[in-house]
Design a protein around this motif. Structure first.
Motif, PDB file in Angstrom:
ATOM      1  N   GLN A 247       0.817  -1.222   0.000  1.00 32.09           N
ATOM      2  CA  GLN A 247       0.000   0.000   0.000  1.00 32.09           C
ATOM      3  C   GLN A 247       0.848   1.268   0.000  1.00 32.09           C
ATOM      4  N   HIS A 248       2.129   1.094   0.271  1.00 33.00           N
ATOM      5  CA  HIS A 248       2.986   2.274   0.322  1.00 33.00           C
ATOM      6  C   HIS A 248       3.102   2.908  -1.069  1.00 33.00           C
ATOM      7  N   VAL A 249       2.920   4.215  -1.115  1.00 26.01           N
ATOM      8  CA  VAL A 249       3.082   4.923  -2.390  1.00 26.01           C
ATOM      9  C   VAL A 249       4.463   5.564  -2.403  1.00 26.01           C
ATOM     10  N   TRP A 250       5.339   5.044  -3.235  1.00 27.41           N
ATOM     11  CA  TRP A 250       6.690   5.617  -3.334  1.00 27.41           C
ATOM     12  C   TRP A 250       6.590   6.973  -4.013  1.00 27.41           C
ATOM     13  N   PRO A 251       7.249   7.989  -3.452  1.00 27.63           N
ATOM     14  CA  PRO A 251       7.110   9.332  -4.034  1.00 27.63           C
ATOM     15  C   PRO A 251       7.735   9.421  -5.432  1.00 27.63           C
ATOM     16  N   ARG A 252       7.091  10.207  -6.270  1.00 32.96           N
ATOM     17  CA  ARG A 252       7.632  10.457  -7.600  1.00 32.96           C
ATOM     18  C   ARG A 252       8.835  11.367  -7.520  1.00 32.96           C
ATOM     19  N   GLU A 253       9.850  11.047  -8.312  1.00 33.12           N
ATOM     20  CA  GLU A 253      10.981  11.975  -8.435  1.00 33.12           C
ATOM     21  C   GLU A 253      11.572  11.799  -9.816  1.00 33.12           C
ATOM     22  N   TYR A 254      11.722  12.883 -10.539  1.00 36.21           N
ATOM     23  CA  TYR A 254      12.275  12.783 -11.893  1.00 36.21           C
ATOM     24  C   TYR A 254      13.773  13.055 -11.840  1.00 36.21           C
ATOM     25  N   ILE A 255      14.571  12.005 -12.023  1.00 32.04           N
ATOM     26  CA  ILE A 255      16.018  12.213 -12.103  1.00 32.04           C
ATOM     27  C   ILE A 255      16.324  12.860 -13.453  1.00 32.04           C
ATOM     28  N   ALA A 256      17.576  13.333 -13.611  1.00 32.13           N
ATOM     29  CA  ALA A 256      17.904  14.168 -14.771  1.00 32.13           C
ATOM     30  C   ALA A 256      17.539  13.493 -16.095  1.00 32.13           C
TER      31      ALA A 256
END
Ligand SMILES: [Zn+2]
Length: 447
Positions: A247-256
């Motif tokens: 159920q954990h929602v991993w946070p979005r992160e846009y790497i380069a």
């Protein structure tokens, strides 16, 4: 080496002439890797590669981590050995194929509908064939590449390279002496979409890879009779941990590299996106959408369960296998989060881990890849991307080698390519192989 004419002569076939035949030959060797050491190994394919290299006057070595698990390496001296060398490598093993599911014999290397069919046609005997064909052409021409090349055909990539690339790095690091950069698989293939100016082709060059953490969650509890109430049941502790992690929602992160890909797609198509909402942007990538979706955040997927041995016995332990993939720089955070979510009754063991990679797109070697591609396909775009899986470049990174995914293929717009990796009816168009041989030849002449 400056720009040279093709090495094609009356007597000798060029890389483009040989690449299809070599790809077929390689697919014909069953090098299935089951991950438990039970497969046939790479030895027969490696001996074939040795033969193709020695035939043109090269002096390769065959190195076995254990009987049958063979890799081949050969160094080709460049004009300027003071420059860092370039490793050009592919793996010889393939994932298994269930013949009943296929339209053709997975190891028959049949040519049908303009494609070579068979296990490994895209992962990655296609690139192995392109490398081998280009190296043969180079050796026959007598020309030197601009810098030292270390050519590798490696074992065991499909099981993490333990008996291939990692073993070589641990035991034969001298073979890679002076090498600073590398190219290998899962990049350089084209996708086609509706751009602002009409149909647009873009090549996805792989500059980053997610890291791998294969974890085993082991829950502990109180064993007992199935008829007696038990508030310390290992199966329940495990199930609750699985539910929390799932159920954990991993946070979005846009790497380069992901950001550059999204911006590039947005420019080419005119479609906008926001950090929270990509909209239909990734639809432009066809099947490669899946590769990219896996790189927008860390991921965790449960893959195996093991608990209990009799219907009326509460076991004292239960375990589950978890496949986590983390973005560059995220490993520690991911492990902390998983341990917290697993809870007090569940231990987290690391079964296998490997690093994430992140190489610059703004680099001279990338410019060389781009110009080799654009020489053959001038109207195309070239964009970076991050691979959600892993390659042997992770092992080479331990020697300080910066790796890219560059196995150039121009693909027909209607071929759904990405799902063929480890998929059924894996196949590669003959024209794509020939295109790849031309691009790789240009690149190696100018690297
Ligand atoms: Zn592969």
């Amino acid at each position: 080496m400056t720009s040279q004419d093709s090495a094609k002569t009356e007597e000798h076939p060029s890389a483009e002439d040989e690449v299809v035949r070599i790809c077929q030959d390689l697919i014909g060797f069953d090098t299935s890797n089951y991950g438990d050491g039970s497969g046939p190994g790479e030895r027969k394919a490696a001996e074939y590669v040795m033969g193709e290299l020695t035939e043109v006057g090269l002096d390769p070595v065959l190195l076995e981590s254990e009987p049958g698990r063979a890799s081949v390496l050969v160094r080709i001296e460049g004009e300027d050995s003071e420059r860092g060398g370039l490793a050009v490598h592919g793996h010889l093993d393939v994932v298994p194929a269930n013949a009943d599911d296929w339209q053709v014999d997975p190891f028959g290397a049949e040519i049908k509908d303009g494609c070579v069919w068979g296990r490994g046609a895209v992962d990655m005997k296609d690139m192995d064939a392109m490398i081998l064909a280009c190296v043969r052409e180079l050796a026959r021409s007598g020309r030197k590449p601009p810098r030292d090349l270390v050519i590798g055909f490696l074992a065991d990539e499909e099981a993490g390279g333990v008996k291939g690339s990692h073993w070589l790095v641990d035991n034969h690091a001298d073979q890679f002496e002076g090498v600073t950069e590398a190219i290998s698989e899962v990049g350089g293939y084209s996708v086609t979409f509706d751009g602002k100016q009409g149909q647009q082709r873009a090549y996805l060059l792989q500059t980053a890879e997610k890291g791998i953490a294969w974890l085993r969650l082991r829950a502990h509890g109180r064993a007992g009779h199935g008829s007696v109430p038990n508030d310390d049941n290992a199966v329940v502790h495990l199930a609750q941990a699985i539910a929390r992690i799932n159920q954990h929602v991993w946070p979005r992160e846009y790497i380069a590299s992901v950001r550059q890909l999204l911006d590039g797609l947005s420019d080419l198509t005119g479609a906008s996106y926001t950090d929270d909402e990509l909209g239909p942007l990734l639809e432009n990538l066809g099947g490669a959408k899946g590769f990219v979706e896996g790189t927008l955040r860390d991921t965790s997927n449960f893959t195996m369960l093991d608990a209990g041995y009799k219907h009326n016995v509460i076991p004292q332990s239960a375990s589950a296998s978890l496949d986590c993939r983390f973005l560059p720089g995220h490993e520690d955070d991911l492990m902390t989060t998983i341990r917290e979510l697993a809870g007090e009754h569940v231990d987290v063991e690391v079964v296998h881990r490997d690093i994430a990679l992140d190489a610059p797109f703004d680099a001279p070697l990338v410019e060389k890849m781009k110009s080799a591609l654009l020489a053959e396909d001038p109207a195309a775009a070239v964009l970076p991307y991050c691979l959600s899986g892993g390659t042997d470049n992770k092992a080479l990174k331990r020697l300080g080698i910066t790796g890219y995914g560059f196995a150039p293929l121009q693909l027909p717009a209607d071929l759904d390519f990405a799902p063929m990796f480890h998929g059924i009816d894996e196949r590669v168009p003959l024209d794509s192989l020939r295109f790849g041989a031309r691009v790789l030849g240009k690149f190696l002449a100018d690297c």
